[in-house]
Scaffold this active site. Structure first.
Site, PDB file in Angstrom:
ATOM      1  CG  ASN A   2      -1.945   1.069   1.176  1.00 37.01           C
ATOM      2  OD1 ASN A   2      -2.009   1.831   0.234  1.00 37.01           O
ATOM      3  ND2 ASN A   2      -2.756   1.142   2.196  1.00 37.01           N
ATOM      4  CG  HIS A  39     -10.396   0.453  -0.777  1.00 37.70           C
ATOM      5  ND1 HIS A  39     -11.428   1.330  -0.989  1.00 37.70           N
ATOM      6  CD2 HIS A  39     -10.198   0.432   0.559  1.00 37.70           C
ATOM      7  CE1 HIS A  39     -11.847   1.809   0.163  1.00 37.70           C
ATOM      8  NE2 HIS A  39     -11.111   1.280   1.117  1.00 37.70           N
ATOM      9  CE1 TYR A  40      -5.464  -2.807   0.401  1.00 34.91           C
ATOM     10  CE2 TYR A  40      -3.485  -3.404  -0.780  1.00 34.91           C
ATOM     11  CZ  TYR A  40      -4.527  -3.752   0.043  1.00 34.91           C
ATOM     12  OH  TYR A  40      -4.633  -5.033   0.499  1.00 34.91           O
ATOM     13  N   GLY A  41      -5.136   3.515  -0.830  1.00 32.82           N
ATOM     14  CA  GLY A  41      -4.846   4.905  -1.148  1.00 32.82           C
ATOM     15  C   GLY A  41      -5.769   5.463  -2.208  1.00 32.82           C
ATOM     16  CG  ASN A  42      -9.841   6.892  -3.711  1.00 29.92           C
ATOM     17  OD1 ASN A  42     -10.588   5.965  -3.984  1.00 29.92           O
ATOM     18  ND2 ASN A  42     -10.127   8.143  -4.030  1.00 29.92           N
TER      19      ASN A  42
END
Length: 149
Positions: A2, A39-42
């Site tokens: 991430n 989804h990680y860090g959008n």
């Protein structure tokens, strides 16, 4: 991993430069499996990994073939009825975004991040099989599913 350029991101925070140095060290010491998620860090984690791949390809045009690239989809990425889950629409939107952010034309392993109680598995697996047939992914798998699911 991430990686993100925002301290507000969940999980580990590294600048893109530090993340690239980390990934270089990992790869140069025999690592070849890169795992991230939309989804990680959008989406910033996928962008960071994609930028790293592009940077490595400047000196090795076949670099992408030397790594196994995995990502996960399912979680809320945008608002609206199709902003999350394993529906055909969300999966199509997600794979398009993942490929763009990762700056590649295929993903080695695409994971469903979680079980979707609102979508029939037949619809989900049919869509994932279409991705394989279209060459968008090589394999698909599951993450964070119970054994009974």
């Amino acid at each position: 991993g991430n990686f993100s350029d925002s301290e507000e991101s969940e999980g580990m925070y590294l600048s893109q430069g530090d993340a690239h140095s980390f990934l270089d060290t990992f790869y140069e010491n025999g690592g070849n499996f890169i795992d991230t998620a939309d989804h990680y860090g959008n989406g910033k984690s996928e962008n960071c990994v994609g930028n790293w791949i592009l940077k490595r390809e400047e000196s090795d045009k076949d670099f992408r073939k030397s790594i196994v690239l995995a990502t996960k989809i399912f979680l809320q990425f945008h608002k609206g009825p199709n902003g999350m889950g394993s529906s055909r629409k969300h999966l199509r939107e997600s794979i398009k975004g993942c490929l763009e952010r990762l700056k590649t034309d295929y993903i080695d392993i695409l994971y469903l991040h979680m079980f979707d109680v609102n979508t029939e598995l037949e619809e989900t697996f049919h869509t994932l099989n279409q991705f394989v047939n279209e060459g968008l992914i090589l394999y698909f798998g599951i993450s964070n599913f119970g054994g009974w699911q």
